[in-house]
Design an enzyme around this catalytic site. Sequence first.
Site, PDB file in Angstrom:
ATOM      1  N   ASP A  82       2.973 -12.980   9.429  1.00 44.03           N
ATOM      2  CA  ASP A  82       2.266 -11.848  10.403  1.00 44.03           C
ATOM      3  C   ASP A  82       1.313 -12.457  11.410  1.00 44.03           C
ATOM      4  O   ASP A  82       0.514 -13.146  11.189  1.00 44.03           O
ATOM      5  CB  ASP A  82       1.446 -10.914   9.467  1.00 44.03           C
ATOM      6  CG  ASP A  82       0.698  -9.654   9.939  1.00 44.03           C
ATOM      7  OD1 ASP A  82       1.500  -9.151  10.777  1.00 44.03           O
ATOM      8  OD2 ASP A  82      -0.202  -9.280   9.219  1.00 44.03           O
ATOM      9  N   GLY A 181      -8.424  -3.218  10.579  1.00 47.42           N
ATOM     10  CA  GLY A 181      -9.491  -3.130   9.692  1.00 47.42           C
ATOM     11  C   GLY A 181      -9.851  -1.585   9.121  1.00 47.42           C
ATOM     12  O   GLY A 181      -8.936  -1.022   9.280  1.00 47.42           O
ATOM     13  N   SER A 211      -3.762   0.425   7.337  1.00 46.90           N
ATOM     14  CA  SER A 211      -5.139   0.597   6.293  1.00 46.90           C
ATOM     15  C   SER A 211      -5.952   1.747   6.540  1.00 46.90           C
ATOM     16  O   SER A 211      -6.324   1.681   7.705  1.00 46.90           O
ATOM     17  CB  SER A 211      -5.545  -0.725   6.092  1.00 46.90           C
ATOM     18  OG  SER A 211      -5.003  -1.683   5.269  1.00 46.90           O
TER      19      SER A 211
END
Length: 288
Positions: A82, A181, A211
């Site tokens: 990643d 984040g 996320s």
Amino acid sequence: MFILSNRNLLLDAQKNNYAVPAFNIHNLETTKVVIEAADELRSPIILAATPATIKFSGANFLTNIMKTAAREVDIPLVYHLDHHENIDDIKKSILLGCRSVMIDASKLPYEENVKKVKEVVKFARRYDVSVEAELGKLVGQEDDLIIEKGESQLTDPNLAVDFVERTGIDSLAVAIGTAHGLYKKEPKIDYSRLEKIRKNIDIPLVLHGASDLPDRDVKKSIARGITKVNIATELKIAFSEGVKTYFAKKPDANDPRRYLKPGKEKMKELVKEKIILCGSKNKAEVLK
Ligand SMILES: [Zn+2]
């Protein structure tokens, strides 16, 4: 099974309107959580490692954990690099056995991004490795990669055509309003931009910064052509919450086999939720 590239998995997801989740892992424990959850739900799975994770665990150790993981379960398993920026690091992991990489040259000027991605694609082809690259820039922080608000840039749907044609990549990471984040306020996703990109190019599209993104946005993105959904921060939070709760009850605990267990359990619940959200449950037979 063996470690695979993500090429066929993502093409099937694209054809059948679901996404394969990519979970960022850090070590043996978090890897086991992901493969157990995926195996129980019969989902194909992508385990992703950032450069900081590889620095922490070691490229050789990590690749061999993944090789063992792939043999332990009967589901398609991808070990994916990643946000890698260094070509030598990518080559090293490919030679160790990794079959799926992201070259992130999105911080560079356009022509340099194209040039760097092409170099990785050329090397990757020799080993049947799938390559993801990014056009545009996501705001936020992913390990050591930090993009301030003023530097972020959404993906240009017309430039995406040129980028895909010239680089020969297998999948494209798009910037459509998500961030790495946690979100400070509800994100605004540019769905018409995503639709334009989807119309313009035919390779699988990747959503970073999933996320903390509301479930309805994840679903909407998948319905509009996203085929790989990246989840990192939320998993770290779940794992550490589990460990913190344990220590709050038993501050004198000192056995990692005991205090890591509630962390693993918390993270596993979340991994399962995300697999179901992505629609990849029971898609493990895709390659058979
Ligand atoms: Zn990302």
